[in-house]
Scaffold this active site. Sequence first.
Site, PDB file in Angstrom:
ATOM      1  NE  ARG A  99      -3.719  -2.261   2.204  1.00 27.51           N
ATOM      2  CZ  ARG A  99      -4.816  -2.464   2.898  1.00 27.51           C
ATOM      3  NH1 ARG A  99      -5.334  -1.474   3.603  1.00 27.51           N
ATOM      4  NH2 ARG A  99      -5.393  -3.635   2.904  1.00 27.51           N
ATOM      5  CD  GLU A 116      -1.447   2.967   4.173  1.00 33.61           C
ATOM      6  OE1 GLU A 116      -1.945   4.114   4.343  1.00 33.61           O
ATOM      7  OE2 GLU A 116      -2.111   1.919   4.205  1.00 33.61           O
ATOM      8  NE  ARG A 165      -3.136   3.247  12.726  1.00 35.85           N
ATOM      9  CZ  ARG A 165      -3.227   4.559  12.632  1.00 35.85           C
ATOM     10  NH1 ARG A 165      -2.342   5.344  13.214  1.00 35.85           N
ATOM     11  NH2 ARG A 165      -4.217   5.106  11.945  1.00 35.85           N
ATOM     12  CG  HIS A 166      -0.420   3.457   8.148  1.00 34.76           C
ATOM     13  ND1 HIS A 166      -0.872   4.350   9.070  1.00 34.76           N
ATOM     14  CD2 HIS A 166      -1.497   2.814   7.643  1.00 34.76           C
ATOM     15  CE1 HIS A 166      -2.203   4.259   9.129  1.00 34.76           C
ATOM     16  NE2 HIS A 166      -2.605   3.338   8.277  1.00 34.76           N
ATOM     17  CD  GLU A 173      -8.320  -1.261  11.131  1.00 35.09           C
ATOM     18  OE1 GLU A 173      -8.748  -0.095  11.108  1.00 35.09           O
ATOM     19  OE2 GLU A 173      -8.132  -1.944  10.113  1.00 35.09           O
ATOM     20  CB  SER A 201     -10.913  -4.399   8.558  1.00 36.42           C
ATOM     21  OG  SER A 201     -10.669  -3.205   9.226  1.00 36.42           O
ATOM     22  NE  ARG A 217      -1.704  -1.232  11.317  1.00 36.68           N
ATOM     23  CZ  ARG A 217      -2.681  -0.488  10.871  1.00 36.68           C
ATOM     24  NH1 ARG A 217      -3.885  -0.591  11.412  1.00 36.68           N
ATOM     25  NH2 ARG A 217      -2.487   0.360   9.885  1.00 36.68           N
TER      26      ARG A 217
HETATM   27  P1  ATP Z   1      -5.868   1.894   8.814  1.00 42.86           P
HETATM   28  O1  ATP Z   1      -7.227   2.505   8.882  1.00 42.86           O
HETATM   29  O2  ATP Z   1      -5.250   1.663  10.159  1.00 42.86           O
HETATM   30  O3  ATP Z   1      -4.957   2.555   7.841  1.00 42.86           O
HETATM   31  P2  ATP Z   1      -7.133   0.058   7.060  1.00 42.86           P
HETATM   32  O4  ATP Z   1      -8.496  -0.004   7.654  1.00 42.86           O
HETATM   33  O5  ATP Z   1      -6.900   0.915   5.884  1.00 42.86           O
HETATM   34  O6  ATP Z   1      -6.065   0.418   8.200  1.00 42.86           O
HETATM   35  P3  ATP Z   1      -7.569  -2.588   6.091  1.00 42.86           P
HETATM   36  O7  ATP Z   1      -7.819  -2.314   4.666  1.00 42.86           O
HETATM   37  O8  ATP Z   1      -8.730  -2.806   6.982  1.00 42.86           O
HETATM   38  O9  ATP Z   1      -6.648  -1.428   6.699  1.00 42.86           O
HETATM   39  O10 ATP Z   1      -6.506  -3.794   6.181  1.00 42.86           O
HETATM   40  C1  ATP Z   1      -6.631  -4.886   7.078  1.00 42.86           C
HETATM   41  C2  ATP Z   1      -5.510  -4.881   8.099  1.00 42.86           C
HETATM   42  O11 ATP Z   1      -4.236  -4.827   7.451  1.00 42.86           O
HETATM   43  C3  ATP Z   1      -5.502  -3.676   9.032  1.00 42.86           C
HETATM   44  O12 ATP Z   1      -6.381  -3.863  10.114  1.00 42.86           O
HETATM   45  C4  ATP Z   1      -4.047  -3.641   9.468  1.00 42.86           C
HETATM   46  O13 ATP Z   1      -3.795  -4.552  10.513  1.00 42.86           O
HETATM   47  C5  ATP Z   1      -3.310  -4.110   8.240  1.00 42.86           C
HETATM   48  N1  ATP Z   1      -2.790  -2.955   7.488  1.00 42.86           N
HETATM   49  C6  ATP Z   1      -3.463  -2.193   6.606  1.00 42.86           C
HETATM   50  N2  ATP Z   1      -2.674  -1.244   6.082  1.00 42.86           N
HETATM   51  C7  ATP Z   1      -1.453  -1.408   6.660  1.00 42.86           C
HETATM   52  C8  ATP Z   1      -0.197  -0.746   6.519  1.00 42.86           C
HETATM   53  N3  ATP Z   1      -0.034   0.269   5.680  1.00 42.86           N
HETATM   54  N4  ATP Z   1       0.851  -1.174   7.274  1.00 42.86           N
HETATM   55  C9  ATP Z   1       0.702  -2.223   8.102  1.00 42.86           C
HETATM   56  N5  ATP Z   1      -0.449  -2.890   8.270  1.00 42.86           N
HETATM   57  C10 ATP Z   1      -1.526  -2.493   7.562  1.00 42.86           C
HETATM   58 MG    MG Z   2      -9.576  -1.504   8.359  1.00 40.79          MG
END
Ligand code: ATP
Ligand code: MG
Length: 434
Positions: free
Chosen positions: A212, A214, A220-221, A357, A360, A408
């Site tokens: 991703r 980000e 945490r990202h 989180e 999801s 995470r």
């Molecule tokens: P956040 O809102 O914290 O950015 P998200 O809701 O966009 O996360 P999801 O699409 O729900 O992320 O992805 C499922 C899981 O994958 C998340 O709960 C998290 O544990 C993990 N995750 C998502 N994006 C990242 C990232 N950039 N780095 C590390 N872990 C991630």
């Molecule tokens: Mg999520």
Amino acid sequence: MLYDSRSIGAEEFDKEVTVEGWAQEVRNLGGITFLILRDRYGVLQVTAPKKRTAPEVMQTINSLSRESVVRVTGTVKPSAQVKSGYEIIPSSVLVQSAAMTPLPMGVVDKVDVEVETRFNHRFMDLRRPEARAVFEIKSLTLRLIDEYLVDNGFVEVFTPKLVASGAEGGATLFRIDYFGKVAYLAQSPQLYKQMLMSTGLDRVFEISPAFRAEPSDTVRHVSEFISFDGEMAHIDSQRDVMEVIEGCMQYVISEVKERGARSLEVLGSEVAVPKAPYPVLTYERAVGMVRDAGLRLELGEDLGTEGEKLLGDLMAQEGHEMYWIIEYPEEAKPFYIMEKDGTTYSHSFDLDYRGQEISSGGQREHRYDRLVQRMERKGLDPKDFGFYLNPFAYGMPPHGGWGLGVERMVQKMLGLGNIRETILFPRDRNRLVP
Ligand code: ATP
Ligand code: MG
């Protein structure tokens, strides 16, 4: 056979052994030199009294630079002065690889090294036992997840990481050139694991990298992480999915406590097994709680970092480290989530661990027409997703699943401040090397 710092004990006293490791420290006191040798499991002391050591061996030890790799053969002698209870009197010392000086960073220095320096010289940073122990725990965690899922009838699958369309929104897609066509690095296995639900492989899981782009710089990202995904068909409701995750987390954490005890000791981490069953909060209730605690947040908004953290504190006061948040507004959730009819909410959940989180998931929309409608409402063109939609047109059972960020989870389990500590070579906006 080589010995190591863990395998030498009273049985080896007065015997000759050969060990290999990094020269952590050389203390030349004139009449005697101490060499502290470090290997995977700890340190051992090589003691070279000038009178009883061959001059060339003495010379080699005294001129060793720190962090050089040496192979030492010698006799094990009990010693009350050494913590391990023994020392090795060397008969030969072979320098396998001499380390240059100065070192890019110290391994045992007590001074705090900048995080950036540590990640710039990660190989050196990982020579610190506490940096390495995280990866022993991560490896164990992955094995335990595997064990639990396989025991519960799941089949491990691998879906493509080179894909033609994303599932989690365009903003974080990494675009690549695929033989002249536009392709992306997979943000999650979402579309593929759902397609599998139409095949009879009705319980699948995948543990693999997700990518991703980000834009935000947070603890945490990262832009490459290990995603633990699952999908299961013929469910009654998302409750079926939540039960699997909760069972898995309880299994993993309690087994890590047992089987990972040695690494946890190195880390100085006390892992607590969360209280189960995990409490279930509706999104609306969660927002109410953080608002009552003074955070300004409107209904419909994302809890955000601050909201998640505050909720974590409130739940901790009630003794809960893991808790569910269900029924997010459907508007906030991706196209594949099922709406809760007659409301503005969705059949979705998040699992939060100590204010963050980690997962999801939810029940998916398996009805073709509703799915197409949802896609259109989200501004997506169903034509771009033909390969995904087809299985829904030819018999798709009700299903649901989750995505869980392994790093995470490990970060929170070990109480680490930054997700990067759980990644050997982290990738983020500012880092592509090493
Ligand atoms: P956040 O809102 O914290 O950015 P998200 O809701 O966009 O996360 P999801 O699409 O729900 O992320 O992805 C499922 C899981 O994958 C998340 O709960 C998290 O544990 C993990 N995750 C998502 N994006 C990242 C990232 N950039 N780095 C590390 N872990 C991630
Ligand atoms: Mg999520």
